[in-house]
Design an enzyme around this catalytic site. Structure first.
Site, PDB file in Angstrom:
ATOM      1  N   GLU A   2       0.843  -1.203   0.000  1.00  0.00           N
ATOM      2  CA  GLU A   2       0.000   0.000   0.000  1.00  0.00           C
ATOM      3  C   GLU A   2       0.870   1.241   0.000  1.00  0.00           C
ATOM      4  O   GLU A   2       2.034   1.200   0.421  1.00  0.00           O
ATOM      5  CB  GLU A   2      -0.954  -0.001   1.190  1.00  0.00           C
ATOM      6  CG  GLU A   2      -0.278   0.096   2.546  1.00  0.00           C
ATOM      7  CD  GLU A   2      -1.303   0.037   3.685  1.00  0.00           C
ATOM      8  OE1 GLU A   2      -2.320   0.737   3.585  1.00  0.00           O
ATOM      9  OE2 GLU A   2      -1.075  -0.705   4.646  1.00  0.00           O
ATOM     10  N   LYS A  10       2.706   4.533   1.015  1.00  0.00           N
ATOM     11  CA  LYS A  10       3.170   5.023   2.319  1.00  0.00           C
ATOM     12  C   LYS A  10       2.825   6.504   2.393  1.00  0.00           C
ATOM     13  O   LYS A  10       3.427   7.325   1.705  1.00  0.00           O
ATOM     14  CB  LYS A  10       4.675   4.814   2.439  1.00  0.00           C
ATOM     15  CG  LYS A  10       5.221   5.162   3.795  1.00  0.00           C
ATOM     16  CD  LYS A  10       6.690   4.764   3.893  1.00  0.00           C
ATOM     17  CE  LYS A  10       7.205   4.883   5.314  1.00  0.00           C
ATOM     18  NZ  LYS A  10       7.095   6.230   5.857  1.00  0.00           N
ATOM     19  N   ASP A  45       2.663  10.223   3.570  1.00  0.00           N
ATOM     20  CA  ASP A  45       3.588  11.117   4.259  1.00  0.00           C
ATOM     21  C   ASP A  45       2.789  12.011   5.203  1.00  0.00           C
ATOM     22  O   ASP A  45       2.395  13.117   4.858  1.00  0.00           O
ATOM     23  CB  ASP A  45       4.340  11.962   3.222  1.00  0.00           C
ATOM     24  CG  ASP A  45       5.494  12.716   3.842  1.00  0.00           C
ATOM     25  OD1 ASP A  45       5.859  12.411   4.998  1.00  0.00           O
ATOM     26  OD2 ASP A  45       6.029  13.614   3.184  1.00  0.00           O
ATOM     27  N   TYR A  69      -3.933   1.364   8.931  1.00  0.00           N
ATOM     28  CA  TYR A  69      -3.138   0.314   8.302  1.00  0.00           C
ATOM     29  C   TYR A  69      -2.636  -0.758   9.257  1.00  0.00           C
ATOM     30  O   TYR A  69      -2.021  -1.728   8.844  1.00  0.00           O
ATOM     31  CB  TYR A  69      -1.959   0.905   7.529  1.00  0.00           C
ATOM     32  CG  TYR A  69      -1.051   1.829   8.325  1.00  0.00           C
ATOM     33  CD1 TYR A  69      -0.300   1.360   9.378  1.00  0.00           C
ATOM     34  CD2 TYR A  69      -0.967   3.180   7.989  1.00  0.00           C
ATOM     35  CE1 TYR A  69       0.523   2.193  10.090  1.00  0.00           C
ATOM     36  CE2 TYR A  69      -0.136   4.037   8.694  1.00  0.00           C
ATOM     37  CZ  TYR A  69       0.612   3.535   9.752  1.00  0.00           C
ATOM     38  OH  TYR A  69       1.421   4.377  10.457  1.00  0.00           O
ATOM     39  N   LYS A  99      11.021   3.151  -0.805  1.00  0.00           N
ATOM     40  CA  LYS A  99      10.889   4.592  -0.982  1.00  0.00           C
ATOM     41  C   LYS A  99      11.003   5.008  -2.449  1.00  0.00           C
ATOM     42  O   LYS A  99      11.733   4.393  -3.222  1.00  0.00           O
ATOM     43  CB  LYS A  99      11.984   5.321  -0.175  1.00  0.00           C
ATOM     44  CG  LYS A  99      11.896   5.107   1.331  1.00  0.00           C
ATOM     45  CD  LYS A  99      10.598   5.636   1.853  1.00  0.00           C
ATOM     46  CE  LYS A  99      10.630   6.250   3.225  1.00  0.00           C
ATOM     47  NZ  LYS A  99      11.604   7.174   3.609  1.00  0.00           N
ATOM     48  N   CYS A 135      43.674  21.327  13.224  1.00  0.00           N
ATOM     49  CA  CYS A 135      42.356  21.616  13.760  1.00  0.00           C
ATOM     50  C   CYS A 135      42.074  23.116  13.656  1.00  0.00           C
ATOM     51  O   CYS A 135      42.871  23.926  14.122  1.00  0.00           O
ATOM     52  CB  CYS A 135      42.285  21.170  15.210  1.00  0.00           C
ATOM     53  SG  CYS A 135      40.786  21.701  16.041  1.00  0.00           S
ATOM     54  N   CYS A 160      41.903  24.623  17.442  1.00  0.00           N
ATOM     55  CA  CYS A 160      43.001  24.671  18.402  1.00  0.00           C
ATOM     56  C   CYS A 160      44.369  24.586  17.741  1.00  0.00           C
ATOM     57  O   CYS A 160      45.397  24.723  18.409  1.00  0.00           O
ATOM     58  CB  CYS A 160      42.858  23.560  19.452  1.00  0.00           C
ATOM     59  SG  CYS A 160      43.210  21.915  18.824  1.00  0.00           S
ATOM     60  N   CYS A 189      41.122  15.803  15.126  1.00  0.00           N
ATOM     61  CA  CYS A 189      41.980  16.727  15.854  1.00  0.00           C
ATOM     62  C   CYS A 189      42.640  15.953  16.984  1.00  0.00           C
ATOM     63  O   CYS A 189      41.988  15.220  17.719  1.00  0.00           O
ATOM     64  CB  CYS A 189      41.137  17.871  16.423  1.00  0.00           C
ATOM     65  SG  CYS A 189      41.894  18.733  17.805  1.00  0.00           S
ATOM     66  N   CYS A 230      41.795  21.191  23.126  1.00  0.00           N
ATOM     67  CA  CYS A 230      40.950  21.740  22.060  1.00  0.00           C
ATOM     68  C   CYS A 230      39.630  22.233  22.645  1.00  0.00           C
ATOM     69  O   CYS A 230      38.841  21.452  23.175  1.00  0.00           O
ATOM     70  CB  CYS A 230      40.670  20.677  21.003  1.00  0.00           C
ATOM     71  SG  CYS A 230      39.609  21.289  19.680  1.00  0.00           S
TER      72      CYS A 230
END
Length: 704
Positions: A128, A130, A132, A238, A326, A420, A423, A438, A444
């Site tokens: 069936e 789906k 939304d 459902y 989907k 990083c 730091c 990092c 840091c």
DNA sequence: GAGCCTCGAGTTCC
DNA sequence: CTCGAGGCTC
């Protein structure tokens, strides 16, 4: 009567919960009186909501203690920005997703394998669209609609009875229904209703809703249920939750039955017998998608036979007997303005694309993750590029590809930072790893900040009033540098400025001192309430590498107390020692996780953090949850062949009853189920004096 | 050693 | 929600 207000709901004992519910009923009803009379309310709306929420939370945990005069029974009697919580009698699971035809074929093959079916035996599926929208559960007792709830996290939702009662086309009473019947389905807003709503919004000078799902969500959660009634929401049933007397044996029959009871079901639903039929259905509906009056985002397949569904069971969050196939995600084209990198709590450096805002999949998107270094290089994504983006699983925006034909000039390739950005420490990629990290660790600031954020996050300490924004603010001001500082905040705040107190005190800030004082008081109350914390939450909150919620719980379960756990961690420095062996013997912990744990506690700074917290808090020993199943909390091992079910099924069943299933017999094993043809495991069980059962004995024990 | 499954970590928008 | 990685099973 002792004051229970500060105690976290999850650590309340039953007798305490009873007392507390009584107090809350009195208190809330007193405030309701004040509100509805001419007197001004005594407390803020937030404080009032907090009372109602606490009441709801306790009721969700102890449903049998709900009082006749419970405040949750007069929803709408008072202004509330919070809906009461409802615990679902049966969890509302989400579905596993598939995007390609081959995944559907694999799904059917998996079902066959699990059930041990022959190649040529057909697996009928109900397919069936789906919808939304928003999942909801409707409860009928003696044929009367008594309660409606949102899905929530699947276990606990919100009480929206009054709102659902206004939905046209939902029966208020059903004749010939079982004593208890929970019908589940999707609430949605169709195109005409959506257009009418936005015309009305505009006429009233209010902003239009951007998409139908948000409009449906907003309409359903109106505090004034009569507004919900004007929004023309639709519903398709459902599935079902608790049912006292189930009279159907297939999904298909269920749909026929509830149609007779006057529930709307989706007219496009079809029973399919083969993979080809299923895929054709998917293609047909996909072609019609734009013409439908409601939004759909895929097709749901369910194994029709319920006896098969039961045997298949479910893996943690989704049933093995259903799949959501989907439709391809909606895509859009936009431009990358800039590529930035963020530093997470483990030091992971993640690239994010700042985009020219674009409308895709129902929302405006202006950021999208770029995942990692390799992803950027492989797709050759550069700043200024035109790119295709989509919302993965219709949620997280991601960059699909760069449209190189539209590239102007020759922008430089993106240079991934080697240090990083926060730091300046070296950012390195371990051999075989996808992420660059990092190496600054505690020096840091980004990592320390993120560790604090994790500490107060929802699944960890979850302190109301101390969310991400607040904790970052306190960090910037230098008020909170370490987790333990949180619990010293109130004391510092009450100290005069010249004795190291907070200056100016928190309650004296901002434009509205009165309001500020209230929220500061609430914050301190929230912090105080968390001085009592379960061991599993505590371990999770520490943010040890590789230790999330599940592993935190696993450790709590195995070591029982914080003291016991810490002792074991400090003793486990030698990988050949006994303490280490004990750690690695835990099902789910291997060498990497063990090493991460030992490393964490070997670090002096971490030791101090835990010491300080230990001094400020009461970390509750792990308590085995009450389950009435005879095997809850036990470790069982299956060996030999089983006749009435496959090994996978037996394992899933045992786990759903709270047991741990291990692969081999050790002294930690509580029970061994011996099938015919068992070998060394059976012998070992006898040697160790462990209880054994044959398959029938096992079935008798678990009652089925 | 390969293939599965589960868990952790990071992320978006409302 | 997705991806990568760790752990377990075969």
């Amino acid at each position: 009567m002792s004051d229970l207000r500060g105690i976290a709901v999850e650590s309340l004992k039953k007798t305490q919960a009873e007392q507390e519910l009584k107090r809350l009923a009195q208190e809330i009803s007193a405030h309701d009186g004040l509100y509805h009379g001419d007197d001004a309310p005594e407390i803020s709306d937030q404080a009032y909501d907090a009372l109602r929420r606490r009441n709801g939370d306790i009721e969700a945990r102890f449903p049998d203690l709900i009082r006749d005069d419970s405040p949750s029974k007069n929803v709408g009697a008072a202004p509330s920005t919070a809906f009461t919580k409802v615990r679902h009698a049966q969890a509302m699971l989400s579905l596993d997703n598939a995007f390609g035809d081959d995944e559907v074929s694999e799904f059917i093959a998996r079902v066959r394998r699990f059930l041990g079916l022959a190649e040529d035996e057909a697996v009928a599926l109900v397919a069936e669209p789906k919808i939304d929208g928003l999942s909801a559960s409707l409860r009928y007792e003696a044929g009367k609609f008594v309660q409606g709830a949102t899905r929530g996290d699947g276990t606990t939702g919100e009480d929206i009875t009054a709102n659902l009662a206004t939905l046209f086309g939902l029966p208020k009473t059903i004749s010939g229904a079982p004593d208890v019947l929970e019908v589940r389905g999707e609430v949605y807003m169709d195109r005409p209703a959506f257009e009418a709503l936005n015309i009305a919004q505009e006429a009233a000078g209010k902003p239009a809703y951007i998409n139908r799902r948000n409009a449906a969500a907003g309409s359903l959660r109106q505090l004034d249920a009569s507004i919900t009634g004007t929004r023309n929401l639709g519903f398709f049933a459902y599935s079902w939750g608790e049912v006292s007397d189930r009279t159907w044996d297939t999904q298909w029959d269920f749909l026929k039955q509830i149609s007779k009871w006057k529930f709307p079901t989706n007219p496009l639903t079809k029973r399919c017998e083969s993979l080809d039929e299923v895929l054709k259905y998917y293609a047909d509906i996909g072609a019609k998608r734009g013409d439908l009056e409601y939004d759909i985002d895929g097709i749901v397949y369910k194994v029709d036979r319920l006896d098969w569904q039961e045997r298949l069971g479910h893996v943690s969050h989704h049933p093995r007997w259903a799949l959501a196939h989907k439709f391809p995600a909606e895509q859009a084209e936009t431009k990358i303005l800039k590529i930035e990198v963020q530093v997470g709590r483990t030091g992971a450096i993640t690239p994010v694309a700042r985009l020219e805002p674009v409308f895709v999949g129902g929302v405006m998107v202006s950021n999208a993750t770029l995942h990692n270094e390799d992803n950027i290089r492989e797709k050759d994504i550069r700043e200024g590029d035109t790119v295709i983006i989509q919302r993965a699983g219709d949620v997280i925006p991601q960059v699909v590809e760069a449209v190189t034909e539209k590239r102007k000039g020759r922008p430089p390739k993106f240079k991934y930072p080697q240090v990083c950005p926060e730091c300046g420490s070296a950012a390195v990629r371990e051999e075989g790893e996808a992420v660059r990290r990092c190496t600054g660790g505690l020096i840091c600031p980004a990592q320390r900040k993120e560790r604090l954020r994790h500490f107060v996050s929802r699944d960890a300490f979850d302190i109301p009033g101390l969310g991400e924004k607040q904790i970052f603010q306190f960090w910037e001001e230098g008020l909170i540098k370490e987790p333990a500082d949180i619990f010293d905040l109130e004391r510092c705040n009450s100290l005069p400025a010249d004795q190291g107190g907070i200056d100016p005190p928190l309650q004296d800030r901002g434009a509205e001192p009165g309001k500020r004082a209230k929220s500061v008081a609430n914050l301190f109350a929230g912090i105080a309430a968390r001085r009592d914390i379960s061991l599993e939450r505590f371990l999770y909150a520490l943010g040890i590498r590789h230790v999330g919620q599940t592993t935190g719980r696993l450790l709590a379960q195995n070591y029982g107390s914080l003291a016991g756990f810490r002792e074991a961690m400090t003793a486990a420095t030698d990988p050949d020692g006994e303490a280490w062996a004990h750690l690695e013997a835990i099902d789910g912990i291997g060498p990497i996780v063990a090493q991460a744990l030992v490393d964490f506690f070997a670090e002096g700074h971490n030791e101090k953090v835990v010491d300080d917290l230990d001094a400020a808090l009461t970390v509750q020993d792990f308590v085995q949850p009450d389950t009435d199943s005879p095997i809850a909390g036990k470790t069982v091992v299956f060996t030999g062949s089983l006749e009435t079910m496959t090994r996978d099924e037996a394992k899933a069943r045992a786990q759903s009853l709270g047991a741990k299933v291990a692969g081999s017999v050790s002294k930690k094993t509580d029970l061994v189920i011996l099938g015919p043809g068992s070998g060394s495991k059976g012998k070992k069980a006898t040697e160790l004096g462990i209880e054994t059962l044959d398959e029938q004995g096992w079935l008798d024990l678990i009652g089925g």
